[in-house]
Design an enzyme around this catalytic site. Structure first.
Site, short mmCIF file in Angstrom:
data_model
loop_
_atom_site.label_atom_id
_atom_site.label_comp_id
_atom_site.label_asym_id
_atom_site.label_seq_id
_atom_site.Cartn_x
_atom_site.Cartn_y
_atom_site.Cartn_z
N ASP A 46 0.83 -1.20 0.00
CA ASP A 46 0.00 0.00 0.00
C ASP A 46 0.86 1.25 0.00
O ASP A 46 1.80 1.37 0.79
CB ASP A 46 -0.90 0.01 1.24
CG ASP A 46 -1.80 1.24 1.30
OD1 ASP A 46 -2.92 1.17 0.77
OD2 ASP A 46 -1.36 2.27 1.86
N TYR A 51 2.34 10.24 -0.21
CA TYR A 51 3.49 9.77 0.57
C TYR A 51 4.81 10.15 -0.10
O TYR A 51 5.86 10.11 0.54
CB TYR A 51 3.46 8.26 0.75
CG TYR A 51 2.24 7.71 1.44
CD1 TYR A 51 1.32 8.52 2.11
CD2 TYR A 51 1.99 6.33 1.44
CE1 TYR A 51 0.21 8.00 2.72
CE2 TYR A 51 0.88 5.80 2.05
CZ TYR A 51 -0.02 6.63 2.69
OH TYR A 51 -1.13 6.09 3.30
N LYS A 76 -3.20 5.89 -3.99
CA LYS A 76 -4.33 6.77 -3.68
C LYS A 76 -4.25 8.09 -4.45
O LYS A 76 -3.16 8.64 -4.64
CB LYS A 76 -4.36 7.05 -2.18
CG LYS A 76 -4.35 5.79 -1.32
CD LYS A 76 -4.27 6.11 0.16
CE LYS A 76 -4.02 4.85 0.97
NZ LYS A 76 -2.62 4.38 0.88
N HIS A 107 -8.03 9.39 -1.45
CA HIS A 107 -7.31 9.40 -0.17
C HIS A 107 -8.13 10.00 0.97
O HIS A 107 -8.16 9.46 2.08
CB HIS A 107 -5.99 10.16 -0.33
CG HIS A 107 -4.95 9.75 0.65
ND1 HIS A 107 -3.60 9.88 0.41
CD2 HIS A 107 -5.05 9.21 1.88
CE1 HIS A 107 -2.92 9.44 1.44
NE2 HIS A 107 -3.78 9.04 2.36
#
Length: 294
Positions: A46, A51, A76, A107
């Site tokens: 994931d 990120y 996401k 997200h």
């Protein structure tokens, strides 16, 4: 119920119950963590555009030598990318160096500007409709779509206005933040639940909780095994422990059966030690319909 190895999505696909989370993993560490995890049995990875590590995740997948078709890969849609979903999808595919995603999540239901403030000109529901169109038009690129950090209020609005029911809702999930109303609604609508921060997020505070420690001693395992395994013992729930160290990645892969009475005791922890690690207020949209922890 006994611990599961897979969760069956409403698309018919099987999503491994145990996954490797990569939130807040530092640059230079993610690639190794993904490679090591895959070489040691993980098949669920994931990540997210937000990120900033999609490229490293892709490199780790390549270096692992595990065939892409044997890996369940999730990323996401970033909050500032709402309104440009097609471009965002292509960006993630390029960063991850993969021809397709097994799961693409919204997200947060919180459109944001490039400078980090709320974007009131965009309705997140319109973005979901864009994701639906991409999913229908490009089955070769998108195997499933879903949401993340959706409360009951937002799920109800989505379910009343969607053509595609989300395959997954990824939420913070641990004994101090069980979000049972969200979980119950998802399960009733055929939406799988993915739990992040199973140890309580930074510092893993729940590892020292006396109830968790007591139950871990009963089964002869570490507290982390109990916190991760409790989700695998629930129907239609999977879990994303996060680590970048080899020892912890291996330890987190241990899943055991837990007796219902012990699960019930873990679920009581929220009454004395409630907390939420990832509070939705950071988005600038308020709490997004969440009640505190319960």
């Amino acid at each position: 119920m006994p611990a599961s190895k897979f969760v069956k999505l409403n698309t018919g696909a099987e999503m491994p119950t145990l996954g490797l989370g990569t939130w807040r993993s530092k640059p230079g560490e993610v690639e190794h963590a993904v490679e090591f995890a895959l070489k040691n049995g993980y098949r669920n990875i994931d990540t997210a555009t937000a990120y900033g590590n999609e490229a490293e995740v892709g490199q780790g997948i390549k270096k692992s030598g595990v065939p892409r078709e044997n890996i369940f890969l999730t990323t996401k849609l970033n909050n500032p990318d709402m309104g440009r979903s097609k471009e965002a999808l292509e960006y993630s595919l390029k960063q991850l160096d993969t021809p397709y995603l097994d799961l693409w999540l919204m997200h947060w239901p919180a459109p944001m500007t490039s400078n980090g403030g709320p974007d009131k000109s965009i309705d997140w529901l319109d973005t979901w409709h864009e994701m639906e169109k991409l999913y229908k038009a490009h089955p070769d690129k998108l195997k499933a779509i879903g949401v993340s950090n959706f409360s009951v209020e937002y799920l109800n609005r989505l379910l009343a206005n969607c053509d595609v029911v989300p395959a997954v809702n990824q939420i913070e999930l641990h004994p101090s933040c069980p979000q049972q109303q969200v979980v119950d609604l998802c399960i009733s609508k055929g939406i799988a639940v993915t739990g992040y921060s199973p140890l309580g997020s930074d510092g893993a505070p729940l590892l020292k909780n006396p109830v968790v420690v007591k139950i871990a001693e009963k089964y002869g395992v570490k507290p982390g095994t109990i916190l991760i395994s409790m989700h695998a013992n629930r129907p239609n729930v999977n879990v994303l422990p996060k680590s970048v160290t080899n020892e912890r990645i291996l330890a987190n892969a241990t899943i055991i059966d837990i007796e219902p009475a012990d699960i019930a005791e873990l679920n009581e922890i929220v009454k004395t030690a409630p907390f939420r690690a990832c509070h939705p207020n950071w988005t600038g949209w308020g709490n997004l319909g969440f009640t505190e922890c319960v």
